[in-house]
Motif scaffolding. Structure first.
Motif, PDB file in Angstrom:
ATOM      1  N   GLU A   1       0.830  -1.208   0.000  1.00  0.00           N
ATOM      2  CA  GLU A   1       0.000   0.000   0.000  1.00  0.00           C
ATOM      3  C   GLU A   1       0.864   1.257   0.000  1.00  0.00           C
ATOM      4  O   GLU A   1       0.545   2.244  -0.679  1.00  0.00           O
ATOM      5  N   ARG A   2       1.984   1.226   0.736  1.00  0.00           N
ATOM      6  CA  ARG A   2       2.884   2.391   0.752  1.00  0.00           C
ATOM      7  C   ARG A   2       3.397   2.718  -0.648  1.00  0.00           C
ATOM      8  O   ARG A   2       3.437   3.886  -1.047  1.00  0.00           O
ATOM      9  N   ILE A   3       3.788   1.682  -1.391  1.00  0.00           N
ATOM     10  CA  ILE A   3       4.342   1.927  -2.731  1.00  0.00           C
ATOM     11  C   ILE A   3       3.254   2.435  -3.669  1.00  0.00           C
ATOM     12  O   ILE A   3       3.482   3.356  -4.467  1.00  0.00           O
ATOM     13  N   ILE A   4       2.079   1.869  -3.579  1.00  0.00           N
ATOM     14  CA  ILE A   4       0.954   2.334  -4.396  1.00  0.00           C
ATOM     15  C   ILE A   4       0.664   3.804  -4.101  1.00  0.00           C
ATOM     16  O   ILE A   4       0.451   4.613  -5.021  1.00  0.00           O
ATOM     17  N   GLN A   5       0.697   4.167  -2.840  1.00  0.00           N
ATOM     18  CA  GLN A   5       0.421   5.560  -2.468  1.00  0.00           C
ATOM     19  C   GLN A   5       1.529   6.504  -2.943  1.00  0.00           C
ATOM     20  O   GLN A   5       1.243   7.636  -3.347  1.00  0.00           O
ATOM     21  N   LEU A   6       2.771   6.048  -2.902  1.00  0.00           N
ATOM     22  CA  LEU A   6       3.869   6.903  -3.353  1.00  0.00           C
ATOM     23  C   LEU A   6       3.759   7.243  -4.832  1.00  0.00           C
ATOM     24  O   LEU A   6       4.312   8.249  -5.284  1.00  0.00           O
ATOM     25  N   PHE A   7       3.025   6.409  -5.589  1.00  0.00           N
ATOM     26  CA  PHE A   7       2.808   6.681  -7.007  1.00  0.00           C
ATOM     27  C   PHE A   7       1.396   7.208  -7.283  1.00  0.00           C
ATOM     28  O   PHE A   7       0.960   7.251  -8.433  1.00  0.00           O
ATOM     29  N   ASN A   8       0.688   7.595  -6.225  1.00  0.00           N
ATOM     30  CA  ASN A   8      -0.646   8.191  -6.359  1.00  0.00           C
ATOM     31  C   ASN A   8      -1.619   7.288  -7.123  1.00  0.00           C
ATOM     32  O   ASN A   8      -2.432   7.757  -7.924  1.00  0.00           O
ATOM     33  N   LEU A   9      -1.535   5.982  -6.848  1.00  0.00           N
ATOM     34  CA  LEU A   9      -2.339   5.021  -7.597  1.00  0.00           C
ATOM     35  C   LEU A   9      -3.369   4.309  -6.725  1.00  0.00           C
ATOM     36  O   LEU A   9      -3.938   3.305  -7.140  1.00  0.00           O
ATOM     37  N   GLU A  10      -3.634   4.841  -5.547  1.00  0.00           N
ATOM     38  CA  GLU A  10      -4.534   4.144  -4.620  1.00  0.00           C
ATOM     39  C   GLU A  10      -5.954   4.008  -5.147  1.00  0.00           C
ATOM     40  O   GLU A  10      -6.679   3.097  -4.762  1.00  0.00           O
TER      41      GLU A  10
END
Length: 335
Positions: A84-93
């Motif tokens: 989830e952290r990586i998804i959020q870092l790429f604004n893809l949540e």
């Protein structure tokens, strides 16, 4: 007469432009539809595999991410939280769905596969759902942890065998062992024997022919990753603490906290290599073999077996690593 000629020339130029656009659309390769199955909190390669997939938005259509639990990931929740952290870092949540998968092994879960609820069900059902959607292409399943979620999905809905291609980061083939394999040896043969299109991207610790050789040192990461990547709408707290809003800074933190190996001290980007050879097959060597069988943690070759699989070896380390660095630089410059 002059105006008529001018009109004809403009019309012909416009028609040529439309035809050219159409030709370019036809020649443009479709994106590779992938689903990544990861033990994201295990080391630091899973995070870079996810980032690399997200950075290659012109190459990959990431339909979703599922997680599985291996022994170093602080439980299935830890695996989920890191993905989830990586998804959020790429604004893809809101664009890349994330589902929790298997904690236990295939043999422990399989007897409960017909129940209304079982260990790993959200991920298993999502894999099946996405596989059944495809028609004129195959969904590429990219397991970079144990094979449990994939094996369970095939068990629950065998029809997906014809709709997916499995490209697994796992195994030291032909040598025994390897972390992902050992975390659930019971899931390997069910996938191999299902008839699904299957490829192993080999690890081969300490050898130049496996993904273990695609390694980077901290200085490379600090020089090429710090301050790079798209700016996130979120400020995440990393698994080792600290706050981050760019993947490049989080990458540097992961390397800073990780134990280094070898001379010079480095860490391998094992999982990312799977995405790299999907992007560019010339960055590795693909070898076809009769499908072997796993006994314990060792491979038994079956030369008479008509069923074929592939394994990957001999990776172009510099091309793969430099592609990551170039993509990070480009994503930093994009508005």
């Amino acid at each position: 007469m002059h105006k008529t000629l001018q009109f004809i020339l403009v019309f012909l130029a416009f028609s040529y432009f439309l035809l050219s656009c159409g030709a370019n659309q036809e020649n443009k390769s479709p994106k590779i539809k992938i689903l990544i199955d990861t033990d994201a909190n295990n080391e630091l390669d899973d995070q870079h595999a996810l980032a690399y997939a997200f950075l290659n938005k012109d190459i990959f259509d990431v339909v979703g991410v599922t997680v599985n639990n291996t022994r170093n990931g602080y439980g299935i929740q830890g695996q989920y939280d890191e993905a989830e952290r990586i998804i959020q870092l790429f604004n893809l949540e809101n664009k890349v769905p994330l589902y929790m998968g298997a904690d236990k092994s295939y043999t422990e879960i399989a007897p409960n596969i017909s129940e209304n609820s079982f260990d790993g069900q959200p991920a298993v059902d999502f894999i099946i759902q996405e596989a059944m959607k495809v028609e004129d292409e195959k969904l590429v399943l990219v397991p970079v942890g144990k094979l449990t979620n994939i094996a369970l999905a095939i068990l629950k809905e065998p029809r997906i065998v014809d709709k997916v291609r499995v490209v697994w980061l796992g195994g030291n083939y032909p040598a025994p062992g390897e972390y992902n394999l050992e975390n659930d040896t019971t899931a390997v043969n069910p996938v191999l024997q299902s008839g699904v299109e299957f490829e192993m991207v080999t690890v081969r610790y300490g050898k130049p022919s496996g993904t273990a050789a695609v390694a980077v040192v901290r200085e490379e990461i600090n020089r090429n990753m710090k301050g790079k990547g798209p700016l996130s709408h979120h400020t995440i707290t990393g698994r080792h603490g600290g706050e981050f809003n760019r993947f490049g800074d989080y990458s540097a933190n992961l390397f800073e906290e990780a134990e280094m190996y070898g001379n010079p001290p480095s860490r391998s980007l094992f999982d990312m290599v799977v995405l790299a050879v999907l992007k560019n097959e010339t960055w590795g060597e693909k070898v076809e073999i009769p499908a072997p069988k796993l006994v314990g943690d060792s491979w038994i070759d079956r030369p008479e077996n008509r069923r074929k699989i592939f394994y990957w070896q001999n990776f172009n380390r510099d091309a793969i690593v430099n592609d990551l660095f170039d993509l990070m630089q480009k994503s930093t410059s994009e508005k």
